[in-house]
Write a protein that holds these residues in place. Structure first.
Motif, mmCIF file in Angstrom:
data_model
loop_
_atom_site.group_PDB
_atom_site.id
_atom_site.type_symbol
_atom_site.label_atom_id
_atom_site.label_comp_id
_atom_site.label_asym_id
_atom_site.label_seq_id
_atom_site.Cartn_x
_atom_site.Cartn_y
_atom_site.Cartn_z
ATOM 1 N N SER A 28 20.022 42.629 54.133
ATOM 2 C CA SER A 28 19.183 41.620 53.408
ATOM 3 C C SER A 28 20.091 40.436 52.977
ATOM 4 O O SER A 28 21.216 40.512 52.809
ATOM 5 C CB SER A 28 18.847 42.361 52.209
ATOM 6 N N ASN A 29 19.434 39.182 53.196
ATOM 7 C CA ASN A 29 19.916 38.149 53.040
ATOM 8 C C ASN A 29 19.875 37.951 51.506
ATOM 9 O O ASN A 29 20.558 36.697 50.878
ATOM 10 C CB ASN A 29 19.319 36.971 54.020
ATOM 11 N N VAL A 30 19.402 38.686 50.580
ATOM 12 C CA VAL A 30 19.373 38.565 49.066
ATOM 13 C C VAL A 30 20.121 39.531 48.584
ATOM 14 O O VAL A 30 21.030 39.153 47.819
ATOM 15 C CB VAL A 30 17.996 38.470 48.761
ATOM 16 N N THR A 31 20.070 40.635 48.951
ATOM 17 C CA THR A 31 20.710 41.747 48.304
ATOM 18 C C THR A 31 22.040 42.283 48.917
ATOM 19 O O THR A 31 22.751 42.843 48.195
ATOM 20 C CB THR A 31 19.711 43.241 48.245
ATOM 21 N N GLY A 32 22.075 41.761 49.976
ATOM 22 C CA GLY A 32 23.350 42.319 50.749
ATOM 23 C C GLY A 32 23.429 43.918 51.188
ATOM 24 O O GLY A 32 24.144 44.208 51.863
ATOM 25 N N ALA A 33 22.069 44.284 51.111
ATOM 26 C CA ALA A 33 21.974 45.932 51.216
ATOM 27 C C ALA A 33 21.998 46.099 52.739
ATOM 28 O O ALA A 33 21.182 45.434 53.805
ATOM 29 C CB ALA A 33 20.742 46.531 50.490
ATOM 30 N N ILE A 34 22.755 47.063 53.028
ATOM 31 C CA ILE A 34 22.488 47.278 54.650
ATOM 32 C C ILE A 34 21.312 48.412 54.992
ATOM 33 O O ILE A 34 21.251 49.455 54.222
ATOM 34 C CB ILE A 34 23.751 48.226 55.293
ATOM 35 N N SER A 35 20.339 48.284 55.908
ATOM 36 C CA SER A 35 19.511 49.052 56.073
ATOM 37 C C SER A 35 19.564 50.469 56.695
ATOM 38 O O SER A 35 20.755 50.387 57.253
ATOM 39 C CB SER A 35 18.376 48.250 56.825
ATOM 40 N N PRO A 36 18.997 51.222 56.309
ATOM 41 C CA PRO A 36 19.083 52.724 56.784
ATOM 42 C C PRO A 36 18.633 52.724 58.182
ATOM 43 O O PRO A 36 17.543 53.322 58.893
ATOM 44 C CB PRO A 36 18.301 53.591 56.158
ATOM 45 N N VAL A 37 19.294 51.934 59.215
ATOM 46 C CA VAL A 37 18.999 51.979 60.611
ATOM 47 C C VAL A 37 18.608 53.189 61.370
ATOM 48 O O VAL A 37 17.649 53.470 62.192
ATOM 49 C CB VAL A 37 20.204 50.884 61.460
ATOM 50 N N ASP A 38 19.536 54.187 61.202
ATOM 51 C CA ASP A 38 19.379 55.407 61.896
ATOM 52 C C ASP A 38 18.107 55.950 61.313
ATOM 53 O O ASP A 38 17.261 56.665 62.498
ATOM 54 C CB ASP A 38 20.391 56.439 61.650
#
Length: 431
Positions: free
Chosen positions: A195-205
């Protein structure tokens, strides 16, 4: 971050040497100090090798690609195609799966528009597998940049397909328990890597696995990840990924779409004209195979030269070292910003599964005022909705300020940011 690769942060000497490669870091701001740049998510700063590569192309090699047999034309074509190979190697893809675009936004639109053309009967039998219409579904998330939301809204409006989304948890991370919106009629899932706001990495798997279980295609927006962590398209298991040069230490004006070869082969072209034609009569055209099929007109060759230099620079530094350094900077940012009274971080407070992108709201002070006060003290942060209005709506705010770090951010700069932020509310008569 959760890379866990054992790499070490840069030493003070190594970081100083890296910073010396970036001439803009010597720029003096309005307050008389060197600018502490915390807007890397908007655009990264460029090392000398990138600036020189772009300038040297114009000085020494400028020519049109694929259009001549003279020396400059041959050298320009080599720059163009070597750049394609360089990006492919950087993301563990194939050269013939990399399509040049002018930015990541265009790359997303290319896929959306091509699917739209296929849905209207263009592209022949090969394209029918991409066609969508009423009864079909496209899934995004509430965390998307507008560039990965609006094109899908438009595609659904044109085709009659349904748009739905993955909801978020209170901290702005994707709710892994809402994956049931990815139903058997889902044709495409498009989401951001970070996310460009939260910096959170998405659960891609998790998301890719669910999409695969229903036969849906997956498009990944890597704009906020590809300069901060290794991106391996083969390991990620996605079908499309989009990239932005200017987020990766490279020039503006060039981006890329990576797509699985069989999908690119099936996709009808979007932009048509020169450079993408195999044969033309007055009433018919036959198109080149990918990637040339999607590269109509003159291309940003000098910018590709600069991006290639940026990729070489990141390889030399080592993405594992970048991860380790930014992990330390992220920890310091989170601890420092959260310690300031009246400041609310929008996003996860732990550095686990996130990068150094920290958006925040200051009680009683508009983000634009926050940014102006900090700019007066030569600390550069982003202000506004960051092209992510639905995500801000999730947090109950209209906009925010955002600090985003890079491989050359320093602990001292973080301290300057925190000190400046701590004076904002008092400047406006707050506590």
């Amino acid at each position: 971050m959760i890379m866990g690769n054992g790499a070490k942060d840069f030493s003070d000497e190594e970081l100083a040497a890296l910073r010396a490669d970036f001439p803009i870091l010597q720029r003096i701001g309005r307050g008389g100090q060197p600018i502490a740049y915390f807007d890397a998510s908007a655009t990264s700063q460029k090392p000398n090798v990138v600036i020189d590569a772009e300038a040297d192309f114009y000085r020494l090699r400028n020519g049109a690609v694929h259009r001549g047999t003279h020396l400059l034309g041959d050298e320009s074509t080599s720059v163009y195609e070597d750049g394609r190979a360089s990006l492919a190697a950087f993301i563990n893809g194939r050269s013939d799966e990399v399509v040049w675009t002018k930015n990541a936004t265009e790359a997303i639109n290319l896929v959306a528009l091509s699917i739209g053309h296929a849905s209207c009967g263009r592209g022949g039998e090969a394209a029918t597998s991409l066609a969508i219409g009423p009864g079909d579904r496209i899934v995004v998330t509430q965390a998307e940049h507008h560039a990965n939301l609006v094109p899908w809204q438009e595609l659904c409006a044109r085709t009659g397909a349904e748009l739905t989304w993955l909801n978020l948890l209170p901290d702005g991370t994707i709710d892994g328990d809402c994956l049931d919106v990815i139903t058997p009629n889902t044709r495409l899932v498009a989401f951001t890597h970070v996310s460009n706001v939260t910096g959170a990495i998405s659960p891609v798997d998790l998301i890719v696995s669910k999409a695969r279980s229903v036969g849906a295609l997956v498009l990944l927006d890597t704009c906020q990840s590809s300069a901060h962590m290794p991106v391996d398209v083969a390991s990620l298991g996605v079908d499309f990924a989009v990239f932005s040069s200017h987020k990766m230490l490279g020039p503006t004006g060039v981006g890329a779409l990576w797509g699985r070869r069989e999908l690119l082969n099936a996709m009808p072209p979007v932009l048509t004209g020169g450079s993408m034609i195999a044969h033309v009569t007055m009433d018919h055209a036959e198109y080149m195979p990918p990637p040339e099929r999607f590269e109509a007109g003159s291309q940003p060759i000098a910018q590709i030269a600069g991006w290639s230099a940026a990729l070489d620079y990141l390889r030399t530094v080592g993405m594992d070292r970048v991860v380790a350094h930014e992990e330390a900077i992220t920890r310091r940012l989170l601890e420092g910003i959260s310690s300031v009274d009246g400041v609310r971080i929008l996003g996860p407070l732990s550095q686990t599964n996130r990068i150094g992108v920290v958006a925040f709201a200051v009680e009683g002070v508009h983000p634009h005022d926050v940014g102006q006060v900090m700019d007066g003290e030569d600390v550069a942060v982003r202000v506004g909705h960051h092209c992510a209005i639905p995500l801000h709506t999730h947090f109950g705010v209209r906009s925010s300020a955002r600090a985003s770090a890079s491989l050359v951010s320093t602990g001292d700069e973080v301290d300057r940011l925190v000190e400046s932020l701590s004076r904002v509310r008092s400047y406006f008569g707050g506590v």
